[in-house]
Design a protein around this motif. Structure first.
Motif, PDB file in Angstrom:
ATOM      1  N   GLU A   1      15.261  35.890  -0.491  1.00 23.24           N
ATOM      2  CA  GLU A   1      13.870  36.158  -0.879  1.00 23.24           C
ATOM      3  C   GLU A   1      12.996  36.479   0.332  1.00 23.24           C
ATOM      4  OE1 GLU A   1      12.409  31.503  -1.172  1.00 23.24           O
ATOM      5  OE2 GLU A   1      13.138  32.528  -2.965  1.00 23.24           O
ATOM      6  N   ASN A   2      13.304  35.885   1.472  1.00 21.28           N
ATOM      7  CA  ASN A   2      12.503  36.170   2.669  1.00 21.28           C
ATOM      8  C   ASN A   2      12.740  37.598   3.170  1.00 21.28           C
ATOM      9  OD1 ASN A   2      11.419  33.543   2.735  1.00 21.28           O
ATOM     10  ND2 ASN A   2      13.191  32.775   3.852  1.00 21.28           N
ATOM     11  N   GLN A   3      13.978  38.044   3.116  1.00 20.91           N
ATOM     12  CA  GLN A   3      14.280  39.424   3.517  1.00 20.91           C
ATOM     13  C   GLN A   3      13.617  40.418   2.565  1.00 20.91           C
ATOM     14  OE1 GLN A   3      18.579  38.712   3.539  1.00 20.91           O
ATOM     15  NE2 GLN A   3      18.639  39.295   5.691  1.00 20.91           N
ATOM     16  N   LEU A   4      13.662  40.121   1.279  1.00 23.75           N
ATOM     17  CA  LEU A   4      13.000  40.991   0.307  1.00 23.75           C
ATOM     18  C   LEU A   4      11.487  41.010   0.540  1.00 23.75           C
ATOM     19  CD1 LEU A   4      15.045  40.015  -2.863  1.00 23.75           C
ATOM     20  CD2 LEU A   4      14.975  42.287  -1.825  1.00 23.75           C
ATOM     21  N   ALA A   5      10.922  39.857   0.869  1.00 24.96           N
ATOM     22  CA  ALA A   5       9.477  39.793   1.140  1.00 24.96           C
ATOM     23  C   ALA A   5       9.120  40.645   2.352  1.00 24.96           C
ATOM     24  CB  ALA A   5       9.054  38.344   1.358  1.00 24.96           C
ATOM     25  N   GLU A   6       9.958  40.617   3.388  1.00 27.71           N
ATOM     26  CA  GLU A   6       9.725  41.462   4.558  1.00 27.71           C
ATOM     27  C   GLU A   6       9.787  42.934   4.175  1.00 27.71           C
ATOM     28  OE1 GLU A   6      11.357  40.310   8.603  1.00 27.71           O
ATOM     29  OE2 GLU A   6      12.696  39.203   7.267  1.00 27.71           O
ATOM     30  N   PHE A   7      10.785  43.285   3.398  1.00 26.35           N
ATOM     31  CA  PHE A   7      10.988  44.685   3.006  1.00 26.35           C
ATOM     32  C   PHE A   7       9.773  45.237   2.266  1.00 26.35           C
ATOM     33  CE2 PHE A   7      12.292  48.055   0.180  1.00 26.35           C
ATOM     34  CZ  PHE A   7      13.192  48.794   0.916  1.00 26.35           C
TER      35      PHE A   7
END
Length: 211
Positions: free
Chosen positions: A59-65
């Motif tokens: 979820e953190n990587q998706l939030a960055e994206f």
């Protein structure tokens, strides 16, 4: 007649907003600017599009994206992930060290996305696709270059510097430094120049072996 005209104009305004296609401002009748956020369905389709291209992601990587172009907020991502997982369209994979689950599309999810991908407006598909190459490179590099520093004792700080290839460590260095500033500096320098450092070390070791 005047009242009917107002109702008609209000309806056309709502319709133009509904079909705007991408988040951001658009000019409606009378110069009124309105803001449109992606719907929940569009958010889920965007997440599925990203996962199909470079899973697994947490979820953190998706939030960055999605943060840089302001396509989805962290809350919107969390809601979409919960619904996707509840519908068995994605599955979470446990990661170690208290890291958040990494998500992948299930077979059902891939089939569902292929069926409904064109329900995602073309401008949103184009925005996501434009971001994919750069973020694929960033995430891959993070998997390859791993660093951390910590206090090991009085006047002793460790900087751990690693390079991974296909999930296996190719090089691991631990530097003992007198203070946290130097340890942090070592970590930052390694993150910027990891490939060159690895190449220099390997060439030096190879040259010594040949002598």
């Amino acid at each position: 007649f005047e009242e009917a005209q107002k109702v008609k104009e209000k309806y056309e305004l709502i319709e133009s907003y509904r079909h705007a296609g991408v988040p951001g401002k658009f000019i409606a009748k009378g110069g009124l600017a309105m803001q449109r956020r992606p719907s929940l369905t569009e958010g889920k389709l965007m997440i599925m599009r990203v996962l199909k291209s470079m899973e697994p992601l947490d979820e953190n990587q998706l939030a960055e994206f999605f943060a840089e172009p302001d396509l989805l907020t962290f809350f919107e991502i969390k809601v979409a992930l919960d619904e996707l997982q509840g519908s068995e369209l994605i599955a979470g994979r446990k990661r170690g060290n208290s890291q958040p689950d990494a998500y992948m599309l299930t077979a059902k999810g891939r089939t569902t996305y292929d069926m409904f991908m064109y329900d995602l407006p073309l401008p949103l598909r184009d925005k996501v696709d434009a971001l994919l190459p750069e973020w694929r490179r960033r995430f891959r590099r993070r998997e390859q270059v791993r660093t951390k520093y910590y206090r090991a004792g009085e006047d002793d700080y460790c900087a751990q510097l690693s390079i991974f290839e296909h999930g296996t460590p190719a090089m691991e260095l631990t530097l003992h430094l007198p203070d946290s500033d130097q340890a942090q500096q070592a970590v930052q320098a390694f993150e910027r120049n990891a490939e060159r450092i690895y190449s220099d070390i390997w060439q030096s070791l190879s040259a010594k072996a040949e002598e």
